[in-house]
Design a protein around this motif. Structure first.
Motif, mmCIF file in Angstrom:
data_model
loop_
_atom_site.group_PDB
_atom_site.id
_atom_site.type_symbol
_atom_site.label_atom_id
_atom_site.label_comp_id
_atom_site.label_asym_id
_atom_site.label_seq_id
_atom_site.Cartn_x
_atom_site.Cartn_y
_atom_site.Cartn_z
ATOM 1 N N LEU A 9 -7.431 56.748 -9.143
ATOM 2 C CA LEU A 9 -6.279 56.933 -10.021
ATOM 3 C C LEU A 9 -5.155 57.571 -9.208
ATOM 4 O O LEU A 9 -5.353 58.620 -8.596
ATOM 5 C CB LEU A 9 -6.647 57.830 -11.201
ATOM 6 N N ILE A 10 -3.965 56.938 -9.217
ATOM 7 C CA ILE A 10 -2.820 57.439 -8.478
ATOM 8 C C ILE A 10 -1.656 57.629 -9.443
ATOM 9 O O ILE A 10 -1.181 56.660 -10.045
ATOM 10 C CB ILE A 10 -2.401 56.484 -7.348
ATOM 11 N N THR A 11 -1.198 58.859 -9.596
ATOM 12 C CA THR A 11 -0.014 59.093 -10.420
ATOM 13 C C THR A 11 1.236 58.812 -9.583
ATOM 14 O O THR A 11 1.216 58.911 -8.356
ATOM 15 C CB THR A 11 0.031 60.523 -10.957
ATOM 16 N N THR A 66 -3.956 64.824 -21.902
ATOM 17 C CA THR A 66 -5.303 64.902 -22.475
ATOM 18 C C THR A 66 -5.747 63.542 -22.995
ATOM 19 O O THR A 66 -6.874 63.093 -22.729
ATOM 20 C CB THR A 66 -5.332 65.934 -23.613
ATOM 21 N N ALA A 67 -4.854 62.859 -23.727
ATOM 22 C CA ALA A 67 -5.191 61.535 -24.264
ATOM 23 C C ALA A 67 -5.382 60.526 -23.135
ATOM 24 O O ALA A 67 -6.302 59.678 -23.188
ATOM 25 C CB ALA A 67 -4.095 61.077 -25.212
ATOM 26 N N ASN A 84 -3.016 63.034 -7.029
ATOM 27 C CA ASN A 84 -1.887 63.619 -7.749
ATOM 28 C C ASN A 84 -0.632 63.464 -6.895
ATOM 29 O O ASN A 84 -0.337 64.282 -6.019
ATOM 30 C CB ASN A 84 -2.146 65.101 -8.027
ATOM 31 N N ASN A 85 0.105 62.394 -7.153
ATOM 32 C CA ASN A 85 1.256 62.059 -6.315
ATOM 33 C C ASN A 85 2.596 62.172 -7.041
ATOM 34 O O ASN A 85 3.631 62.368 -6.403
ATOM 35 C CB ASN A 85 1.079 60.628 -5.782
ATOM 36 N N THR A 108 7.345 71.510 -14.352
ATOM 37 C CA THR A 108 6.432 70.821 -15.262
ATOM 38 C C THR A 108 5.835 69.582 -14.603
ATOM 39 O O THR A 108 4.624 69.338 -14.689
ATOM 40 C CB THR A 108 7.161 70.423 -16.554
ATOM 41 N N THR A 109 6.668 68.798 -13.943
ATOM 42 C CA THR A 109 6.196 67.553 -13.328
ATOM 43 C C THR A 109 5.376 67.803 -12.071
ATOM 44 O O THR A 109 4.288 67.239 -11.901
ATOM 45 C CB THR A 109 7.394 66.650 -12.986
ATOM 46 N N ASN A 110 5.881 68.637 -11.181
ATOM 47 C CA ASN A 110 5.285 68.790 -9.852
ATOM 48 C C ASN A 110 4.112 69.750 -9.798
ATOM 49 O O ASN A 110 3.263 69.625 -8.917
ATOM 50 C CB ASN A 110 6.338 69.276 -8.864
ATOM 51 N N LEU A 111 4.071 70.707 -10.717
ATOM 52 C CA LEU A 111 3.020 71.729 -10.660
ATOM 53 C C LEU A 111 2.106 71.693 -11.882
ATOM 54 O O LEU A 111 0.894 71.516 -11.751
ATOM 55 C CB LEU A 111 3.653 73.115 -10.506
ATOM 56 N N LEU A 112 2.681 71.834 -13.076
ATOM 57 C CA LEU A 112 1.838 71.825 -14.267
ATOM 58 C C LEU A 112 1.173 70.472 -14.476
ATOM 59 O O LEU A 112 0.017 70.405 -14.919
ATOM 60 C CB LEU A 112 2.660 72.206 -15.500
ATOM 61 N N GLY A 113 1.877 69.381 -14.172
ATOM 62 C CA GLY A 113 1.290 68.055 -14.340
ATOM 63 C C GLY A 113 0.000 67.883 -13.547
ATOM 64 O O GLY A 113 -1.044 67.536 -14.121
ATOM 65 N N PRO A 114 0.021 68.091 -12.230
ATOM 66 C CA PRO A 114 -1.216 67.980 -11.458
ATOM 67 C C PRO A 114 -2.304 68.953 -11.892
ATOM 68 O O PRO A 114 -3.491 68.604 -11.912
ATOM 69 C CB PRO A 114 -0.761 68.271 -10.019
ATOM 70 N N ILE A 115 -1.925 70.189 -12.244
ATOM 71 C CA ILE A 115 -2.929 71.158 -12.697
ATOM 72 C C ILE A 115 -3.577 70.669 -13.988
ATOM 73 O O ILE A 115 -4.808 70.710 -14.145
ATOM 74 C CB ILE A 115 -2.299 72.543 -12.884
ATOM 75 N N ARG A 116 -2.779 70.210 -14.929
ATOM 76 C CA ARG A 116 -3.321 69.744 -16.211
ATOM 77 C C ARG A 116 -4.194 68.502 -16.047
ATOM 78 O O ARG A 116 -5.274 68.409 -16.651
ATOM 79 C CB ARG A 116 -2.172 69.449 -17.171
ATOM 80 N N LEU A 117 -3.740 67.542 -15.234
ATOM 81 C CA LEU A 117 -4.525 66.318 -15.062
ATOM 82 C C LEU A 117 -5.812 66.597 -14.305
ATOM 83 O O LEU A 117 -6.876 66.064 -14.649
ATOM 84 C CB LEU A 117 -3.690 65.262 -14.336
#
Length: 247
Positions: A9-11, A66-67, A84-85, A108-117
């Motif tokens: 999986l590549i974001t 989450t979904a 996490n790209n 939100t995009t660069n830090l929280l996004g990868p942490i959450r995913l």
């Protein structure tokens, strides 16, 4: 990290580094899922390719993450590699009070996004063979470009987070950091043709060669990024900072 037989999986897989990694890994015999906000860009990435899939993801939305995680492990239970790209880079003027929207969206995009995913997929990945997480940081994590302060800070945070993640997941999931230099991509306006930036094909060639090393390096560092990555260690931080920010 195994180079073939994975489900990856590549974001941020609709353009730039994410797209090229997706195509290269797919060409080696891997199933690749690309995720991002723009369906049309994702479809361009997977067009005409077997074992490639596109799933829309708003990396800024924790509920959507989450979904998405539930969907992707249901549809692709063999998923064993997360890259996490996805990221954004915006210029900011810190010299006065300002609207903080760019800073907040970058965090939100660069830090929280990868942490959450990563959090949403860790349990699944831990149960898969040859599992790996690759976090894309930046040479600017180590020497900041003053015009993009929040971007630099998020990438420095991703570096630190990756070091801790690697230690905690030791023996369960391989954790790798990919730290690009300035590469000719669409990350910022005009960057894809900017003189002095590393051509994308050359960057990906060198990255894939590093991924093939046994064992896989904990940090995937092309030669050009070493100027930034090792500046502080080698006592060159002030010099590197001045050169970077003069240009």
């Amino acid at each position: 990290m195994e180079m073939t037989g994975n489900t990856i999986l590549i974001t941020g897989g609709g353009s730039g580094i994410g797209r090229e990694l997706a195509l290269r890994f797919n060409g080696l015999g891997n199933t690749v899922i690309v995720a991002g906000r723009r369906r049309d860009a994702l479809e361009e990435t997977i067009a005409g390719r077997d074992r490639m899939h596109a799933v829309v993801l708003d990396i800024e939305d924790p509920t959507a993450i989450t979904a998405f995680a539930k969907q992707v492990v249901t549809e692709h239970p063999a998923l064993n590699v997360l890259i996490n790209n996805a990221g954004i880079m915006r210029r900011e003027d810190l010299t006065g009070t300002r609207n903080l929207r760019d800073a907040e969206e970058t965090i939100t995009t660069n830090l929280l996004g990868p942490i959450r995913l990563t959090d949403a997929l860790t349990d699944h990945l831990a149960g898969r063979p040859n599992a790996a997480i690759v976090n894309v940081s930046s040479g600017l994590a180590f020497v900041p470009l003053t015009g993009t302060p929040t971007y630099n800070a998020t990438k420095a945070a991703i570096h630190s987070y990756t070091v801790s993640l690697r230690k905690q997941l030791d023996g369960r999931i391989e954790v790798i950091e990919l730290a690009p230099p300035a590469v000719q991509t669409e990350l910022t306006p005009g960057q894809s043709t900017r003189e002095g930036y590393m051509p994308l094909d050359e960057f990906i060639d060198e990255v894939m060669a590093l991924f093939r090393r046994e064992p896989t390096p904990q940090e995937i560092l092309v030669e050009r990024v070493g100027f930034l990555r090792w500046a502080e260690r080698d006592g060159r931080f002030d010099q590197a900072f001045d050169i970077l920010n003069t240009h």
